[in-house]
Every structure is written in C-alpha cells, then in structure tokens.
Design a protein around this motif. Sequence first.
Motif, PDB file in Angstrom:
ATOM      1  N   LEU A 208       0.820  -1.213   0.000  1.00  0.00           N
ATOM      2  CA  LEU A 208       0.000   0.000   0.000  1.00  0.00           C
ATOM      3  C   LEU A 208       0.855   1.264   0.000  1.00  0.00           C
ATOM      4  O   LEU A 208       0.338   2.350  -0.273  1.00  0.00           O
ATOM      5  N   ALA A 209       2.145   1.150   0.303  1.00  0.00           N
ATOM      6  CA  ALA A 209       3.009   2.331   0.353  1.00  0.00           C
ATOM      7  C   ALA A 209       3.139   2.998  -1.010  1.00  0.00           C
ATOM      8  O   ALA A 209       3.407   4.196  -1.102  1.00  0.00           O
ATOM      9  N   GLY A 210       2.958   2.234  -2.093  1.00  0.00           N
ATOM     10  CA  GLY A 210       3.069   2.809  -3.426  1.00  0.00           C
ATOM     11  C   GLY A 210       1.781   3.383  -3.963  1.00  0.00           C
ATOM     12  O   GLY A 210       1.754   3.924  -5.075  1.00  0.00           O
ATOM     13  N   VAL A 211       0.692   3.297  -3.206  1.00  0.00           N
ATOM     14  CA  VAL A 211      -0.603   3.821  -3.664  1.00  0.00           C
ATOM     15  C   VAL A 211      -0.647   5.315  -3.365  1.00  0.00           C
ATOM     16  O   VAL A 211      -0.318   5.737  -2.248  1.00  0.00           O
ATOM     17  N   PRO A 212      -1.054   6.181  -4.336  1.00  0.00           N
ATOM     18  CA  PRO A 212      -1.169   7.618  -4.058  1.00  0.00           C
ATOM     19  C   PRO A 212      -2.103   7.887  -2.887  1.00  0.00           C
ATOM     20  O   PRO A 212      -3.043   7.136  -2.626  1.00  0.00           O
ATOM     21  N   LEU A 213      -1.844   8.990  -2.192  1.00  0.00           N
ATOM     22  CA  LEU A 213      -2.578   9.286  -0.958  1.00  0.00           C
ATOM     23  C   LEU A 213      -4.074   9.444  -1.218  1.00  0.00           C
ATOM     24  O   LEU A 213      -4.900   8.917  -0.465  1.00  0.00           O
ATOM     25  N   GLU A 214      -4.449  10.175  -2.276  1.00  0.00           N
ATOM     26  CA  GLU A 214      -5.869  10.362  -2.571  1.00  0.00           C
ATOM     27  C   GLU A 214      -6.532   9.023  -2.899  1.00  0.00           C
ATOM     28  O   GLU A 214      -7.658   8.745  -2.474  1.00  0.00           O
ATOM     29  N   THR A 215      -5.845   8.186  -3.654  1.00  0.00           N
ATOM     30  CA  THR A 215      -6.391   6.870  -3.999  1.00  0.00           C
ATOM     31  C   THR A 215      -6.515   6.007  -2.750  1.00  0.00           C
ATOM     32  O   THR A 215      -7.490   5.258  -2.599  1.00  0.00           O
ATOM     33  N   LEU A 216      -5.548   6.101  -1.849  1.00  0.00           N
ATOM     34  CA  LEU A 216      -5.626   5.344  -0.600  1.00  0.00           C
ATOM     35  C   LEU A 216      -6.834   5.788   0.222  1.00  0.00           C
ATOM     36  O   LEU A 216      -7.498   4.962   0.860  1.00  0.00           O
ATOM     37  N   ASP A 217      -7.139   7.074   0.182  1.00  0.00           N
ATOM     38  CA  ASP A 217      -8.322   7.583   0.878  1.00  0.00           C
ATOM     39  C   ASP A 217      -9.595   6.997   0.269  1.00  0.00           C
ATOM     40  O   ASP A 217     -10.497   6.530   0.982  1.00  0.00           O
ATOM     41  N   ASP A 218      -9.685   7.022  -1.075  1.00  0.00           N
ATOM     42  CA  ASP A 218     -10.849   6.430  -1.742  1.00  0.00           C
ATOM     43  C   ASP A 218     -10.977   4.945  -1.419  1.00  0.00           C
ATOM     44  O   ASP A 218     -12.077   4.436  -1.167  1.00  0.00           O
ATOM     45  N   LEU A 219      -9.844   4.233  -1.426  1.00  0.00           N
ATOM     46  CA  LEU A 219      -9.863   2.801  -1.144  1.00  0.00           C
ATOM     47  C   LEU A 219     -10.348   2.527   0.281  1.00  0.00           C
ATOM     48  O   LEU A 219     -11.130   1.599   0.511  1.00  0.00           O
ATOM     49  N   SER A 220      -9.892   3.342   1.229  1.00  0.00           N
ATOM     50  CA  SER A 220     -10.306   3.127   2.618  1.00  0.00           C
ATOM     51  C   SER A 220     -11.810   3.347   2.783  1.00  0.00           C
ATOM     52  O   SER A 220     -12.475   2.624   3.531  1.00  0.00           O
ATOM     53  N   ARG A 221     -12.351   4.337   2.091  1.00  0.00           N
ATOM     54  CA  ARG A 221     -13.795   4.586   2.180  1.00  0.00           C
ATOM     55  C   ARG A 221     -14.580   3.395   1.632  1.00  0.00           C
ATOM     56  O   ARG A 221     -15.580   2.959   2.219  1.00  0.00           O
ATOM     57  N   GLN A 222     -14.166   2.878   0.493  1.00  0.00           N
ATOM     58  CA  GLN A 222     -14.856   1.728  -0.079  1.00  0.00           C
ATOM     59  C   GLN A 222     -14.709   0.494   0.810  1.00  0.00           C
ATOM     60  O   GLN A 222     -15.657  -0.276   0.985  1.00  0.00           O
ATOM     61  N   MET A 223     -13.513   0.320   1.378  1.00  0.00           N
ATOM     62  CA  MET A 223     -13.277  -0.870   2.190  1.00  0.00           C
ATOM     63  C   MET A 223     -14.184  -0.903   3.416  1.00  0.00           C
ATOM     64  O   MET A 223     -14.763  -1.941   3.741  1.00  0.00           O
ATOM     65  N   VAL A 224     -14.323   0.231   4.118  1.00  0.00           N
ATOM     66  CA  VAL A 224     -15.147   0.209   5.335  1.00  0.00           C
ATOM     67  C   VAL A 224     -16.615  -0.044   5.000  1.00  0.00           C
ATOM     68  O   VAL A 224     -17.324  -0.724   5.751  1.00  0.00           O
ATOM     69  N   VAL A 225     -17.062   0.478   3.846  1.00  0.00           N
ATOM     70  CA  VAL A 225     -18.453   0.226   3.436  1.00  0.00           C
ATOM     71  C   VAL A 225     -18.633  -1.251   3.080  1.00  0.00           C
ATOM     72  O   VAL A 225     -19.600  -1.908   3.509  1.00  0.00           O
TER      73      VAL A 225
END
Length: 660
Positions: A208-225
Amino acid sequence: MRITRMLAAVLGLVMLGLLLASPTAARPPFRLPGYITDDADALTSSGRIAVESAVQRLYADRHIRLWVVYVDTFSEDSAVSWAQSTRRDSDLGDFDALLAVATVDRAYAFLVPATVPNISSRQVDDLRRNQIEPALRRGDWSGAAVAAANGLDSPPGSPGWAPLLITLGVVAAGLLALLLIMRYRRRQRRAAELAAARRVDPTDPDALAGVPLETLDDLSRQMVVDVDNALRTSANELALAVEEFGEQRTEPFTRAVNNAKSALAQAFTIRQQLDDAIPETPAQRRELLTRVVVSAARADRELESQRRAFERLRDLVIHAPSRLDGLTRQFVELTARIGPAEQRLAELHQEFDAAALTSVADNVATAKTRLAFAEQNIGRARELAAHPVSGQQAGLVDAFRAAESALGQARALLDAVDHASTDIHHASATLPSTIADIQTAIEQATAQLRQAQSVGVPHAGELAAARDAALEALDTARASGSTDPLGAFTRLTRASADLERLLATVAEERAAIDRLNRALDQALFTAQSRVRAVSDYIDTRRGSIGPEARTRLAEANQQLQAAHDKKASNPAEAITHATSASALAAQAQSLANADVQSTERAYTARYGSSDAGAMIGGIIIGDILGAELRGGFGGGWSPTSYGGSSGDDGGGLLGGGGRF
C-alpha cells in the motif's frame, strides 16, 4: 519725368510682389493660442468640428492634450525643429502632443512626449506612417488630426474594449473547457488508480506504500463500506449457524465475526479522526489510511474464509443422503481391496528383505481398522440425517468428516502396498545416479561456501545447513541403500531438492550481483571520463569560464567520490551517484561551452582575433584584461559583459516628421 515713371514702375512691381508673397509668407514658431490653430485656412467648418470632437474625446478618455496647428510654410527650420520650438514657446508639458502641418510646403511634424503612458516609439511611428501621412497626402487636413487623436486614444497594438471583452470571453471559455477536461481526466485517472489499488494486496502495508494518498483515501472509504455490509450479512448467517450446528462447531465463525466487528470499529474511529477539523500531515494521514485498509481487509478475508466453511457445512447437511451414499460406495470398494492387498504384501516379503518393506508392512492391518471406523461413522451419520433435530447437525457433520477421513487414509495405505514393488525397483535402479547427483551438488555447495569467506555468498547459512542435510542423507543411503532402497531414495531426493533449490537461488542472485557490478563499472568509467574531460576543458580555457560551470564540476566530483565510497557496500546507490556525476559533468560542459563562445565573440568584436585564444586560455591576465575587460575578473564573472549596450527613451519626445 522718365526717371519718375521708372521709379514708380519699380515701386509698383515691388508692392505687387509683396502682395503676392504675403499669403505664403514663412511663419516662425509661435505660442499657440488654442488646441486648434488654422492660419492656413485648411479646415472647413465640419472638419474643424470633427477635429475638436476628437481632441476633446482624447482628453476625456486618457487625459492627453493634442495641439493642432496649420500654417502655409514653416520657417527656415525643419518641420521637427519648428514643432519643437513651438512646443517650448507654448509651454506644452509631459501630456501634450503636437501635430504641426505646413500645407504649402507639404511638410509636417508629429511629436508625442515619451512620458505619455502606454505609448511606444514604434506605435507613434506606425501612427504617423499608416494614418497621419496618408491623410495629409490626400489633402484631408482634418482627417490627419482626427487620426492622430484617435491613434493616441487607442494606440496601435492596444485592443479596444470590444476586442478585449471578446478575448476575455474566449479565454474564459477556454479555461472552463480546460477545467472540465482536467476534471474529467482527473476522475478517469483516479478511477484507474483506484482499480489498480484494488489489485494490490490490501493486507500488506508495504504494498500500500506505493498507492497515491488520494487513492488510498478512496480505497479506505470503499473498504469500510464493503466490510460493514459483509459484517451485517455474516452476523445474520452466524445466528442461523449457531442454531443449526451449535456454538462449538460455529466457534471459528463467531470469532471471525467478533474480530471483524472490532476491526471495523477501529476503522470507523480512524476515519472519524481523518474527517474531523484537525488536519494531519501527509505522513500521518497515510499511516492512518493504511491502518484502516489493512484492518478492514484482514477482517474481510477472515469473514470470507469462515463464510465459505459455513456454506460447505450447510451444503453437506442439505445433501447428506447422497453424500453418505458416496462414502458407502467408497467403503465397499476399499473393503474389496483388502484380500488382494494381503496377497500382494506376502509376495513382496518373498521378493525383498523385511527392512525394505518397513514402510508398508502394517498397511493392510491399519487399513482394516480405518474401514471399520468409517463404517461406524457412516451408520451414525445416516441415523442423524434420517431424524434431523435442531442443534444436532454438528453431530452429522462430525460423523461424515470422520468417515471421509478414515476412508481416505485406508485408500492411501492400500495404494502404498500396490505401488511398493514398483517404487522399490525404481528406487534401487535410480539410487546410484541420485547419489552421484547429490555428491555433485554437495561439492558445488562446498565451493560456494569457501568463496563466502572471501567475497561473500547470499544465503550462506541456509546453504551450509542444506549441504549438511544432504551429507547426512548420503551417508544413510550408502549404509541402508541395499536393504531399504525406497527409504534411502526418498531421503536423498528430499535433501537433493532442497540443496538444488538453494544452489539455483544463490547462482541467480550472484548473477544479478555480477550484472550490477558490471553496470557500476560502466557507470564509474563514464562518469570519470566526463569529469576528466570537463576538468581539462576548463583548465585550458580558464580565462573565459565562469563560476556556474565550475560549480557543476565540483558537484560532479563530489558525486563521483560518493560512488567510489559506496561501491563495496551498496552498488545500487553507487550507480545512482555515478549517474548523477555524469549528468552534472554534462551540465558543466554545456555551461563552459556557452561561456567560451560568448567570450570569443565579445573579445574578437572589440580587439580582434589575434589574442583571443591566449585570453580565453587564461594566459593573458595582466593589464589588458584588468584595464579593458574590467568586471570579468574580480567583481563576479560575466562573459556577456563585453560590448553591447542598452538604451531606452529616457524621456524626450517620440515621433518625427517629414514631407508628404
């Protein structure tokens, strides 16, 4: 009388000449009484009104005063000199322009103070040549003055309001279109980045360290849902599972649901921290987002694995009769193999020594006990399936799994008896070649470990352990190969596989290290060559090369030294330093070339080419450079300081005049 008549005639001729010459008498410079002075009667009433309107509009728009004067002829001065004298006599100031026209001489002057804002010399000259002179040439006296006023009101090259508004509208529309395109592309890019991020292992923080910060934010939102939805579904399924199979059988499922609840609660807490009014640094935000994604992903995987296990349980219960029929058929088939297996085992004892049959000697007896255990559990499972009771489905599952496992072990035991003869013969035949192969591998490993003492070998500890295990298996095979070839062969092949795998890994990594070292040698050679070449170039042309090139060369030398320092401990980092040294040397060469070329042009243009080479090489440094090229050495180097000049209007008047 005759003399009197002659004098009278001469006097008459003189008076006639004076009368004829008086309309076109030269007018000396004078103080202008008003904005429009027409001593030549050049303007009609409508023309005068047009000129007055244009002059007034110019002052209203830009506070520039335009003075217009028409005379028949100028005095002996040129048109520009006459106009300049008239400006002085009329006390015209920094915002007073003057158009002077001699209608008979067909000469004019148009002077504009350089202090008038947004007016350049080129614009005034364009106004004279393209608007004022053509009107004068046509005899359009008022048109020339109107053109002068309008030109100053909207100088050439400066757009009026309408074109400006149109331009601004076009720019605004272009910006809006650009914003829309950028927004669309940004959405497309974020969608692509999110899709790529979903292909990364979400339970691995390093990935996950190579994922852009904005994309990581989007991914976290989808994951919790997604995990919240999965958890709600799993909680409902858990209630049914506990009722059907009991708490003991569903304990892993219960544990997974509880773990997921804890992880999701933590994820929501972190998301709340991210969404509150207190900002985090990018590093803090990345750490928190990574924790959300990792914890949610791990909870989701645990839920998914337990959900599949639960589905298999339910499928077993639903299809229990048919599944038990399948187990019964396996039991009958394996029971039928007991007699032939006993006969085959007796034949093996006649063919081989008892030590060679150690691994299969008790297989038939053990298979009988496994079949008896399977039969018992099949019967119990049929009873439970025939009379299902809520909460007792776990017993059905346990009985089925026990029978299934016992049948599998019985099959493996009987298969080993059937294959024993083939396997023992194969082991006896291939044991010599296997021993030779493992001896070769042991020798290679020993040689690699000797090198480790001097140059280092990757995985040296693992390689030594694998070699020792292979030596032990080799000794055992030599001692018991004749009595138990199958056992010896099995141990040898296992030890050989482990040793060969490590040897291959070591060889691959050493090859990679060799390639890296070759790349480092090439990078160091390139960097050294470039640095040396630039240093020689500057040394032989030091009289013309400034500090920028020398600074780049010094930085290149530092990077080259860092590459040498890192060569042994970190070849990859050393390559980076060497590459940087080459790039800095190339920059230094480019800057040095520019300095030399600039100095050559400046020196040759001023002093000729005879001493240019000596000056550039730093040979002539004495009084010539000190006196003639002052500023190049001492107060800071500036190759372009030779020659050249800059100028500006510096005040004064723009414009000019001439004939039309």
